[in-house]
Design an enzyme around this catalytic site. Sequence first.
Site, PDB file in Angstrom:
ATOM      1  N   LYS A  66       0.852  -1.205   0.000  1.00  0.00           N
ATOM      2  CA  LYS A  66       0.000   0.000   0.000  1.00  0.00           C
ATOM      3  C   LYS A  66       0.877   1.240   0.000  1.00  0.00           C
ATOM      4  CE  LYS A  66       0.847   1.363   4.454  1.00  0.00           C
ATOM      5  NZ  LYS A  66       1.749   2.467   4.742  1.00  0.00           N
TER       6      LYS A  66
ATOM      7  N   GLY B 219       4.473  -4.252   4.124  1.00  0.00           N
ATOM      8  CA  GLY B 219       4.749  -5.627   3.679  1.00  0.00           C
ATOM      9  C   GLY B 219       4.385  -6.680   4.715  1.00  0.00           C
TER      10      GLY B 219
ATOM     11  N   ASP C 147      -2.123  -1.464  10.553  1.00  0.00           N
ATOM     12  CA  ASP C 147      -2.398  -1.427   9.106  1.00  0.00           C
ATOM     13  C   ASP C 147      -3.038  -2.706   8.587  1.00  0.00           C
ATOM     14  OD1 ASP C 147      -1.192   1.011   8.854  1.00  0.00           O
ATOM     15  OD2 ASP C 147       0.692   0.238   8.009  1.00  0.00           O
TER      16      ASP C 147
HETATM   17  O1  C5P Z   1       0.474  -1.206  14.985  1.00  0.00           O
HETATM   18  P1  C5P Z   1       1.886  -1.457  14.588  1.00  0.00           P
HETATM   19  O2  C5P Z   1       2.456  -2.687  15.238  1.00  0.00           O
HETATM   20  O3  C5P Z   1       2.085  -1.470  13.107  1.00  0.00           O
HETATM   21  O4  C5P Z   1       2.701  -0.207  15.117  1.00  0.00           O
HETATM   22  C1  C5P Z   1       4.099  -0.207  15.228  1.00  0.00           C
HETATM   23  C2  C5P Z   1       4.528   0.962  16.091  1.00  0.00           C
HETATM   24  O5  C5P Z   1       4.265   2.203  15.420  1.00  0.00           O
HETATM   25  C3  C5P Z   1       3.787   1.079  17.410  1.00  0.00           C
HETATM   26  O6  C5P Z   1       4.402   0.316  18.406  1.00  0.00           O
HETATM   27  C4  C5P Z   1       3.866   2.572  17.702  1.00  0.00           C
HETATM   28  O7  C5P Z   1       5.138   2.893  18.239  1.00  0.00           O
HETATM   29  C5  C5P Z   1       3.808   3.199  16.320  1.00  0.00           C
HETATM   30  N1  C5P Z   1       2.452   3.629  15.945  1.00  0.00           N
HETATM   31  C6  C5P Z   1       1.897   4.756  16.536  1.00  0.00           C
HETATM   32  N2  C5P Z   1       0.641   5.156  16.177  1.00  0.00           N
HETATM   33  C7  C5P Z   1      -0.064   4.486  15.240  1.00  0.00           C
HETATM   34  C8  C5P Z   1       0.484   3.335  14.616  1.00  0.00           C
HETATM   35  C9  C5P Z   1       1.745   2.941  15.001  1.00  0.00           C
HETATM   36  O8  C5P Z   1       2.517   5.390  17.396  1.00  0.00           O
HETATM   37  N3  C5P Z   1      -1.269   4.925  14.889  1.00  0.00           N
END
Ligand code: C5P
Length: 298
Positions: free
Chosen positions: A8, A97, A132
Amino acid sequence: LVVWAPAKVNLYLELHGKRADGYHELTTLMVAVRLYDTLVMKESDGLRLSCSATELSSGPDNLVLRAARLLQKETGCERGAVIRLIKRIPLAAGLAGGSTDAAATLAGLNCLWRLGLDRSRLADLAAQLGSDVPFFLYGPAAWCTGRGERVEPLTLGGALHFVLVCPRTGLSTAAVYGAVGQDADPAKGPGAAAARQDWNPVPQETAIRAAVAAGRAEEIGRLLHNRLQPAGEKLCSAIARIHARLAELHPAGVLMSGSGSTVFALCRSRDEANSIAHELSHGKIEEDLRVYRVRSCS
Ligand code: C5P
């Protein structure tokens, strides 16, 4: 069973402050593009994963195995699978990915194991795996809110053409969010973010949604926005150089995708994307880059 898992790009990403749980409240517009990982799944005893990318773990921390385990745990299913993951989407590139592989695993095993979970149940599981992940159960375009896991599908009025430019150095999502300055964080400080569903969209959000619905690349190009880009540029100097080089070639717009490090050009046509990709591959830029010419998924 063979599942194609698309990458994406984010055409718009705005932050609305850091929440008490450490995540950032955001609004983002995501579009799936035709750069795919492939998952080949076969029913078997136990759960086993092999992966074409040696730099990626195929152990229990891999999102594919985490997704499979979560599905087993939630449904009590005792079936197993061998899964071969063929990676083409660059790692740590802002192209989601890992998230798309997780969503493909949920959708694929739901089918292979004949579990019959509906899309909203799969989306609840997807949200436990990453912000995501739910998007990929909807696609090809969506407006995502919350920490990214609340998905409102959008109609894409026409195919969009992109050139994706990926530096060899990837970026950790957590590191990029961690580097976002307070100045770039409108609500300032932990716990300051309000529940986004109560907010009215700002004019730029309304405008880019309308431009995407109409498939008008020129207009979308003018409205591209990513609040994470300055933080990405602080951590990876190639981003600003690639952005400047792409801008010299005058596509409809240029932006970093998600938390980087990919920078994309949004092009007016397939021909324009071809010529920009050609310029970059043969032109004066010195970086060690990977360049992909892709269109949006239908
Ligand atoms: O949700 P995901 O595991 O992809 O997120 C990875 C990291 O990105 C989270 O641990 C956080 O530090 C940051 N993040 C965030 N706010 C979001 C999405 C991700 O701070 N909306």
